[in-house]
Design an enzyme around this catalytic site. Sequence first.
Site, short mmCIF file in Angstrom:
data_model
loop_
_atom_site.label_atom_id
_atom_site.label_comp_id
_atom_site.label_asym_id
_atom_site.label_seq_id
_atom_site.Cartn_x
_atom_site.Cartn_y
_atom_site.Cartn_z
N LYS A 316 0.83 -1.20 0.00
CA LYS A 316 0.00 0.00 0.00
C LYS A 316 0.87 1.26 0.00
CE LYS A 316 -3.81 -1.97 2.74
NZ LYS A 316 -4.93 -1.71 1.81
N GLU A 388 -6.41 -9.54 0.71
CA GLU A 388 -6.12 -10.66 1.61
C GLU A 388 -7.27 -11.02 2.53
OE1 GLU A 388 -6.51 -7.65 4.26
OE2 GLU A 388 -5.40 -7.52 2.39
N ARG A 390 -10.41 -11.55 1.99
CA ARG A 390 -11.23 -12.64 1.46
C ARG A 390 -10.51 -13.98 1.55
NH1 ARG A 390 -11.52 -9.33 -4.02
NH2 ARG A 390 -11.27 -7.73 -2.42
#
Length: 533
Positions: A316, A388, A390
């Site tokens: 990110k 991540e 899910r």
Amino acid sequence: MTATPATPKAKKPSSPRAAKKAAPTPPPMFSFKAGTGAVAKVTAGGPVPAKGCDVAVVAVYKNGELSAAAKRADIDTEGLVANACKADKNLGNSGSCRVVFNTAKAGAPVYVLVGLDEADKLSIKSLRKATGLACDAVKGLKPAKVFFALNQEVPKKSTDKETAALCARTITESFYSFSACKKQDDDAAAPPAFELACTKSTLAAVEKGAAIGHAIGNGMQLTKDLGNLPGNICTPNYLAETAKALAKQYKLGVEVLDHKKMEALGMFSLLSVGKASSEPPKLIVLKYNGAKDSKEAPVVLVGKGITFDTGGISLKPGAGMDEMKYDMCGAASVLGTMKAAAEMKLALNLIVVVPTAENMPAGNASKPGDVVVSMSGQTIEILNTDAEGRLILCDALTYVERFNPAAVVDVATLTGACIVALGHVNTGLFSPDDDLANELFNAGQNALDTAWRMPLDEEYHEQLKSNFADMANIGGPPAGSVTAACFLQKYTKAYSWAHLDIAGTAWHSGKAKGASGRPVPMLAEFVMKRAKA
């Protein structure tokens, strides 16, 4: 540094030299236990301020119309309440508030007058707003005991119990503060005790409502504490210890699955997320058996517990990454709901399941293009390691099949796309089951913790197709929150299921940065209806 709620006892040194090398005592913040801070206590009182009351809160309406409690206050203050309304023509309008110091001998020393606009237009939403406004005024007065009469102003289609519950919850929320990571002030004042106004005929309803609102407020406190703690304190192990503490406090069943047990179950999707972190992933299971029939099918709540999300190899941006400590707010909210349900002693069986891990980059981290096998046997191509949540939820959703659930609701800060779609007002609600979707939607409306139903059309599943596995973990930019829910749906064929995407509602950014406690009110309302409480 890694920390847990319970600070381990240091071994006694065997020599003076060993004593010099002993580790320093961890600062108090490392032993902070979420959900244990002081809260404003709310109980049922009487029809008028009791002896020792420091402040009384009463309602006034538009054009100087006084509520029943305000009329009594006007008598006790020898006309000060009516005079205040005459002096300020806006007092009584929505959003108005005024503090009146009582110079008479009867009544409370101080009155807070709160405007509710027009009596016949009163709603639970305007009452909640007025309650929050009153609490802001009370904070400045620093009382020990408060008589609170706004709960007597019951909106149409509401009841004394529901109004008392709403006021009690709002009061508890309003006096929440988080200071666990700051230098502790031994002289900090405790929150005031509130007594909700009631008569003999409404006493039972107000008592019940106050208990419900206070329990939900306590659940929200736990949820906020867990969300607000930094990632170096609130780790997967910290969540596990918190669950164990809840189990001990409320006599719940608890099990924590470690890496070895999850590996034996084939949870390789979940394990793939946490493998690059020094904090081992876990699967936490809490069981509350409140139904008369212990074999009654349970409601299961599954909460995403990514205690910090760097994005992994799909890293990110640095700006705002600190807020990724909130990526476990799904886990925090289901633990908070369990606390509220257990405190209310609801007559249903409830199970909370928390898959929890850290998503970190390292040489052994999952890479874009990797393929993993889920517990269900379905394979997943990881196109983006920042999708991540899910990956841990799918194994948890397969795991809960063993409980033969009446319904399963998963809660997750799953997608930024949901924020784009719904902003920070409504939680995203996904379900192929109309009845379950309506239950959750109505629960949100009643609790003022709203959700909006989103689509799950079969056509969206096309975006998840992979040339190398049974599915990809992302479906591209279009309808990102929908394809994420479609991914989860592939693991929920065995039961009635709904998904709540709380990415836009779990926390506030900016000056008011902090966990919101949502969707504990919605979930609490949902399980209460299921328990017919």
